[in-house]
Motif scaffolding. Structure first.
Motif, PDB file in Angstrom:
ATOM      1  N   VAL A  34       1.107   1.670 -11.999  1.00 19.27           N
ATOM      2  CA  VAL A  34      -0.487   2.570 -12.090  1.00 19.27           C
ATOM      3  C   VAL A  34       0.510   3.642 -11.705  1.00 19.27           C
ATOM      4  O   VAL A  34      -0.760   4.301 -13.039  1.00 19.27           O
ATOM      5  CB  VAL A  34      -0.848   1.845 -10.950  1.00 19.27           C
ATOM      6  N   ILE A  38       3.761  -2.546  -8.476  1.00 20.68           N
ATOM      7  CA  ILE A  38       2.416  -2.504  -9.143  1.00 20.68           C
ATOM      8  C   ILE A  38       1.994  -0.750  -8.615  1.00 20.68           C
ATOM      9  O   ILE A  38       1.372  -0.222  -9.914  1.00 20.68           O
ATOM     10  CB  ILE A  38       1.595  -3.466  -8.672  1.00 20.68           C
ATOM     11  N   TYR A  80      -7.290   1.793 -15.256  1.00 21.06           N
ATOM     12  CA  TYR A  80      -6.200   1.724 -14.328  1.00 21.06           C
ATOM     13  C   TYR A  80      -6.703   1.730 -12.765  1.00 21.06           C
ATOM     14  O   TYR A  80      -6.206   0.077 -12.387  1.00 21.06           O
ATOM     15  CB  TYR A  80      -5.614   3.023 -14.692  1.00 21.06           C
ATOM     16  N   LEU A 102       0.379   4.760 -26.747  1.00 22.23           N
ATOM     17  CA  LEU A 102      -0.418   4.408 -25.433  1.00 22.23           C
ATOM     18  C   LEU A 102      -1.705   5.804 -25.448  1.00 22.23           C
ATOM     19  O   LEU A 102      -2.556   5.580 -24.725  1.00 22.23           O
ATOM     20  CB  LEU A 102      -0.116   4.369 -24.184  1.00 22.23           C
ATOM     21  N   ALA A 103      -1.051   7.048 -25.949  1.00 21.04           N
ATOM     22  CA  ALA A 103      -1.686   8.193 -25.931  1.00 21.04           C
ATOM     23  C   ALA A 103      -2.889   7.585 -26.772  1.00 21.04           C
ATOM     24  O   ALA A 103      -4.076   8.680 -26.687  1.00 21.04           O
ATOM     25  CB  ALA A 103      -0.713   9.682 -26.875  1.00 21.04           C
ATOM     26  N   LEU A 159       2.491   5.436 -15.397  1.00 16.82           N
ATOM     27  CA  LEU A 159       1.786   5.172 -16.277  1.00 16.82           C
ATOM     28  C   LEU A 159       1.680   5.723 -16.971  1.00 16.82           C
ATOM     29  O   LEU A 159       1.951   7.171 -17.980  1.00 16.82           O
ATOM     30  CB  LEU A 159       1.913   3.604 -17.110  1.00 16.82           C
ATOM     31  N   PRO A 160       0.370   6.415 -16.925  1.00 14.19           N
ATOM     32  CA  PRO A 160      -0.373   7.659 -17.123  1.00 14.19           C
ATOM     33  C   PRO A 160       0.220   8.431 -17.741  1.00 14.19           C
ATOM     34  O   PRO A 160      -0.015   9.670 -18.551  1.00 14.19           O
ATOM     35  CB  PRO A 160      -1.910   7.362 -16.955  1.00 14.19           C
ATOM     36  N   VAL A 176      -8.587   5.983 -19.424  1.00 10.61           N
ATOM     37  CA  VAL A 176      -7.702   5.476 -18.491  1.00 10.61           C
ATOM     38  C   VAL A 176      -8.400   4.828 -17.470  1.00 10.61           C
ATOM     39  O   VAL A 176      -7.615   4.220 -16.419  1.00 10.61           O
ATOM     40  CB  VAL A 176      -6.950   7.165 -17.930  1.00 10.61           C
ATOM     41  N   LEU A 193       0.804  -1.495   0.016  1.00 11.61           N
ATOM     42  CA  LEU A 193       0.064   0.161  -0.039  1.00 11.61           C
ATOM     43  C   LEU A 193       1.310   0.842  -0.550  1.00 11.61           C
ATOM     44  O   LEU A 193       0.649   1.806  -0.555  1.00 11.61           O
ATOM     45  CB  LEU A 193      -1.181  -0.492   0.854  1.00 11.61           C
ATOM     46  N   TRP A 224       3.416   9.592 -16.995  1.00 15.30           N
ATOM     47  CA  TRP A 224       4.421   9.820 -17.812  1.00 15.30           C
ATOM     48  C   TRP A 224       4.106   9.291 -19.859  1.00 15.30           C
ATOM     49  O   TRP A 224       4.624  10.496 -20.537  1.00 15.30           O
ATOM     50  CB  TRP A 224       5.321   8.507 -17.705  1.00 15.30           C
ATOM     51  N   LEU A 225       3.064   8.765 -20.123  1.00 16.46           N
ATOM     52  CA  LEU A 225       2.920   8.489 -21.375  1.00 16.46           C
ATOM     53  C   LEU A 225       1.876   8.982 -21.739  1.00 16.46           C
ATOM     54  O   LEU A 225       1.917   9.115 -23.591  1.00 16.46           O
ATOM     55  CB  LEU A 225       2.713   7.121 -21.369  1.00 16.46           C
ATOM     56  N   ILE A 226       0.888   9.855 -21.760  1.00 15.99           N
ATOM     57  CA  ILE A 226      -0.210  10.544 -21.805  1.00 15.99           C
ATOM     58  C   ILE A 226      -0.153  11.841 -21.763  1.00 15.99           C
ATOM     59  O   ILE A 226      -0.083  12.516 -20.994  1.00 15.99           O
ATOM     60  CB  ILE A 226      -1.596   9.427 -21.403  1.00 15.99           C
ATOM     61  N   ASP A 227      -0.297  12.688 -23.254  1.00 18.56           N
ATOM     62  CA  ASP A 227       0.007  13.631 -23.588  1.00 18.56           C
ATOM     63  C   ASP A 227      -0.797  14.606 -22.724  1.00 18.56           C
ATOM     64  O   ASP A 227      -0.557  15.637 -22.132  1.00 18.56           O
ATOM     65  CB  ASP A 227       0.018  14.137 -25.261  1.00 18.56           C
ATOM     66  N   LEU A 230      -6.235   9.091  -5.842  1.00 20.25           N
ATOM     67  CA  LEU A 230      -5.727   7.753  -6.158  1.00 20.25           C
ATOM     68  C   LEU A 230      -4.177   7.673  -4.320  1.00 20.25           C
ATOM     69  O   LEU A 230      -4.698   7.250  -3.982  1.00 20.25           O
ATOM     70  CB  LEU A 230      -4.707   7.237  -7.327  1.00 20.25           C
ATOM     71  N   LYS A 282       4.994   5.218 -26.386  1.00 25.14           N
ATOM     72  CA  LYS A 282       4.252   7.236 -26.203  1.00 25.14           C
ATOM     73  C   LYS A 282       2.877   7.006 -26.920  1.00 25.14           C
ATOM     74  O   LYS A 282       2.474   7.807 -26.354  1.00 25.14           O
ATOM     75  CB  LYS A 282       5.383   7.773 -26.223  1.00 25.14           C
ATOM     76  N   TRP A 326       1.772   3.831  -2.775  1.00 22.59           N
ATOM     77  CA  TRP A 326       0.693   4.142  -3.981  1.00 22.59           C
ATOM     78  C   TRP A 326       0.141   5.892  -2.988  1.00 22.59           C
ATOM     79  O   TRP A 326      -0.314   6.054  -3.853  1.00 22.59           O
ATOM     80  CB  TRP A 326      -0.678   3.221  -3.426  1.00 22.59           C
ATOM     81  N   SER A 375      -5.921  -2.011 -10.567  1.00 19.13           N
ATOM     82  CA  SER A 375      -6.007  -1.375  -9.311  1.00 19.13           C
ATOM     83  C   SER A 375      -6.853  -2.087  -8.097  1.00 19.13           C
ATOM     84  O   SER A 375      -5.874  -3.044  -7.589  1.00 19.13           O
ATOM     85  CB  SER A 375      -5.846   0.189  -9.503  1.00 19.13           C
TER      86      SER A 375
END
Lengths: 723, 58
Positions: A526, A522, B15, B6-7, A529-530, B12, A266, A532-535, A287, B3, A269, B19
């Motif tokens: 979670v 984990i 997630y 995933l974009a 990723l979003p 989203v 836990l 970092w990677l989703i503009d 979160l 990138k 997170w 979790s």
């Protein structure tokens, strides 16, 4: 389901193993770690006390750059976390691990490389931080060469520890060892990811991440450094030393299994709870909050497991100083881990964040949990390893009361200061204006609380000095046993032993390590990723442009002086903040900030919309003598910025490095950078001349003014464009 | 490359669902394991810090 029900062929090591073997426990390494813990503990506390004095008596910085609050506070936090708690933890880990495994560490050479390597890192920190070499990320301020050294030394520690486990004579790993394993793998992960940076020079680097992402990575690190450096190893020590001191087995071993896995699963997170109401995406904030609340369960499970270990032995707490320290430590752990989830609630955090409430909270953990666990452990270990009795139980009791009163005198005034200041920030008159529009009013109001806090810190330090004397006298009266003999049957690896899944796991150190790593990974994945990677997580704002070379140099001075220790750059979307500071901060405004400088405490006001608020001359006078512009201010003066000339030798490299990190400077701009820098500096110098201030354009203060005047202004340009 | 792919994830929200599932599964399994643990073994483990000086010779 056979996996879970297979009967245990044998549960004890003696009847499942080979011939009896003799071996020696290495006490020398434990002794070495104890000595440096005590020395660096006193140094770290002195640094903290000096920093605390400066908050109501700014002259306590001796008017030197090296001892000014912005540089001293990182020195204090790093010294306490990595030198005091770190070395203390290593002492306990080296002592308990050998005994729980029935054998020495893998190699005494590795033990000593670990020891001296770690002390060199500490010396490196003690020199580089006062010199202003910093990454500007809290609790990770050390620059890249030291970061690499930390990684190498940590790997040596890991090999020595895991190797010892593999060579062990005890079939199963006791719960304390699991906590050490989790510490080793998770700290490695946190340290490496958060320290990723591109070097500019030997002592200067820019972090790989920018703005919101940097904030998320930093507080994922910051929060979990608390979790895996200040909590899990100390819980391991609790599971070993508390039962030993009480001469009682742990209250519930089953509870400890649940405690361990749920805690490490836990904790990871919960980092975003440091960034509530900031520009971090909303889902990430939620979160963090949800997992922080859930964290209460394992934390209190562990605390109760510790306290209930004393069932039927409470009478001994009255006489035994070791148990006294442990009881207060575990209670402080319970209090601080209750408070943590509460502070993670958005409505509470809206009040507590940026105030002294946070400082009080961490010091319940630091002084109570970490400090008292370490002290209790030393009062147990020193008489034992020196084969004698404690020199004076009375002095240990005096230490106990000085320490306990120290914690109370430290924390209560800061809670009071935190509530007071936050309520003052948020108060409106009935006409709808801020009741205290001058930030300074909310600071001078709480100065008496800062004095009381320094008194509490003095008590605590005095207690520590009493302990130093007591331990030295104890060691002097005994004879140190460097190599302690023991015997145990060799472990027969071929013997088939059954047991349920976790039983099997407890004798598979490598698998155990991998599973612990997966458990902590984990949450991190979670979370990251979003972002970092989703503009779409960081909406771009067209008017936000990279810093000019002069502003970039000014920003580096801002980082060097540790301005983030007292000033935030993050205006939360509250009316009380937008009234006071201006438009709330947007994530897109920070896309070129390597590192982010949002800060976590407002000893002074937020600076995000500072740009254009005052003329250049105001900043000039304010930095030279803060009280001339703000009578009663506790901000230190920065006279050296007026003497020292800006070093532009690395400006071109800085531009190149920033471009590599994704900041859109045009190709070849580095050749023009210094010329542009000089031109902008001339402009500021001329502005100052108009205000009858004569200053050379090459001085550092010019660059800092350029940065301060740029802060948060890009978005204003957009507003103008839209009109 | 990664990138960009995933974009293009439209939702989203998957997630938190993942979790929660991992979380629930993790604790159900853990609870079951602990509940079924062997008593003799638990007792042996509990006493480990207290028995580590049994062979000690002064």
């Amino acid at each position: 389901m056979r996996l879970f029900t297979k009967p245990l062929l044998s549960s004890s090591s003696s009847d499942s193993s080979g011939a009896l073997e003799g071996f020696y426990y290495d006490n020398k390494i434990v002794k070495a770690f104890i000595i440096v813990t005590v020395i660096f503990g006193v140094v770290g506390m002195l640094a903290g006390l000096t920093a605390a004095l400066q908050l109501f008596w700014p002259a306590a910085n001796l008017n030197l750059p090296y001892t000014t609050f912005g540089r001293l506070r990182p020195l204090h936090t790093n010294a306490i976390i990595f030198a005091f708690v770190g070395n203390g933890m290593f002492a306990g880990v080296y002592y308990s691990t050998q005994r729980l495994l029935k054998g020495p560490m893998l190699s005494p050479i590795l033990s000593w490389i670990h020891f001296w390597g770690w002390q060199l890192i500490i010396v490196g920190a003690a020199v580089s931080l006062p010199l202003g070499m910093t990454t500007g990320k809290e609790y990770a301020e050390l620059e890249w060469p030291i970061d690499i050294a930390i990684t190498l030394v940590w790997v040596v520690f890991a090999i020595n520890f895991i190797g010892a486990i593999i060579k062990r004579r005890e079939r199963h790993m006791y719960v304390a060892l699991w906590f050490y394993i989790a510490t080793i793998v998770t700290i490695a992960l946190l340290h490496i990811v958060n320290s990723l940076a591109l070097p500019v020079t030997l002592f200067k680097s820019y972090t790989l991440f920018a703005g919101v992402q940097d904030a998320l990575v930093q507080w994922w690190y910051g929060h979990n450094a608390v979790a895996f450096f200040l909590t899990t190893p100390i819980l391991g020590l609790m599971y070993y030393f508390l039962p030993k001191a009480a001469n009682r087995p742990v209250y519930s071993y089953k509870l400890s299994i649940i405690h361990f896995w749920s805690l490490i699963f836990l904790y990871i997170w919960a980092g975003p709870h440091h960034l509530l109401y900031t520009s971090l995406p909303d889902w990430a904030q939620s979160l963090g909050t949800v997992f922080s609340i859930m964290l209460l369960a394992p934390s209190w499970g562990g605390m109760l497991n510790g306290l209930l270990t004393l069932r039927g032995a409470w009478d001994r707490v009255r006489e035994n100083p070791v148990l006294k320290f442990f009881v207060v430590a575990v209670t402080a752990y319970g209090m601080t881990t209750f408070e943590g989830p509460m502070l993670s609630l958005k409505n509470v955090n809206a009040i507590s964040h940026y105030t002294d409430w946070t400082i009080a909270h961490v010091h319940i953990g630091g002084l109570g949990w970490n400090g008292f666990m370490t002290f209790g452990m030393f009062y147990y270990l020193v008489p034992k390893m020196w084969r004698t009795n404690l020199y004076s139980v009375k002095l240990a009791n005096i230490h106990f009361w000085l320490g306990t009163l120290g914690i109370i005198f430290y924390a209560l005034p800061l809670y009071w200061a935190g509530f007071t200041q936050s309520l003052m920030w948020k108060e409106f008159t009935k006409d709808g204006f801020l009741a205290y529009p001058n930030f300074l009013e909310t600071v001078t109001q709480i100065l008496p609380m800062y004095m009381a806090r320094a008194f509490g810190g003095t008590l605590y330090l005095a207690g520590t000095l009493v302990m130093v004397y007591n331990l030295m006298k104890t060691a002097g009266s005994g004879e140190f046993l460097a190599h302690e003999y023991d015997e145990a049957p060799a472990l027969n690896h071929k013997l088939k032993v059954g047991g349920a899944f976790h039983t099997i796991l407890e004798r598979k150190p490598v698998l155990f390590t991998v599973l612990s790593f997966v458990a902590v990974l984990i949450g991190g994945v979670v979370e990251f990723l979003p972002t970092w990677l989703i503009d779409s997580n960081v909406p771009t704002i067209a008017s936000v442009k990279p810093y000019t070379p002069l502003e970039l140099e000014g920003r580096d001075i801002y980082v060097r002086e540790g301005c983030y220790n007292c000033h935030s750059q993050m205006i939360r979307p509250f009316r009380s903040e937008t009234e006071r500071y201006g438009e709330y901060s947007k994530s897109g405004e920070f896309v070129y900030d390597h590192p982010f400088q949002w800060g976590s405490k407002r000893t002074g006001p937020d600076l995000h919309r500072q740009g254009g608020k005052y003329p250049d001359s105001w900043h000039y006078n304010h930095m030279l003598e803060p009280t001339s512009m703000s009578p009663g201010s506790i901000m230190p003066a920065y006279p050296w910025l007026f003497d020292d000339e800006l070093n532009t030798a690395n400006t071109a490299t800085k531009i190149n490095t920033m471009r590599t990190l994704g900041v859109p400077y045009e190709e070849g701009y580095e050749d023009q950078a210094v010329a542009d820098l000089t031109e902008q500096a001339e402009g500021i110098s001329k502005n100052l001349a108009d205000a009858k201030i004569k200053v050379g354009k090459e001085k550092e203060i010019i660059a800092l003014i350029a940065y301060l005047q740029r802060m948060g202004t890009d978005i204003k340009n957009e507003a103008t464009a839209l009109k | 490359m990664i990138k960009n792919s995933l974009a293009s994830i439209s939702d989203v929200a998957i997630y938190p669902v993942i979790s929660l599932s991992i979380f629930v599964a993790f604790f159900v399994l853990l609870g079951y394991m602990v509940f079924r643990a062997d008593k003799k073994y638990i007792k042996h483990m509990e006493e480990m810090p207290l028995t580590d000086e049994v062979y000690q010779k002064d």
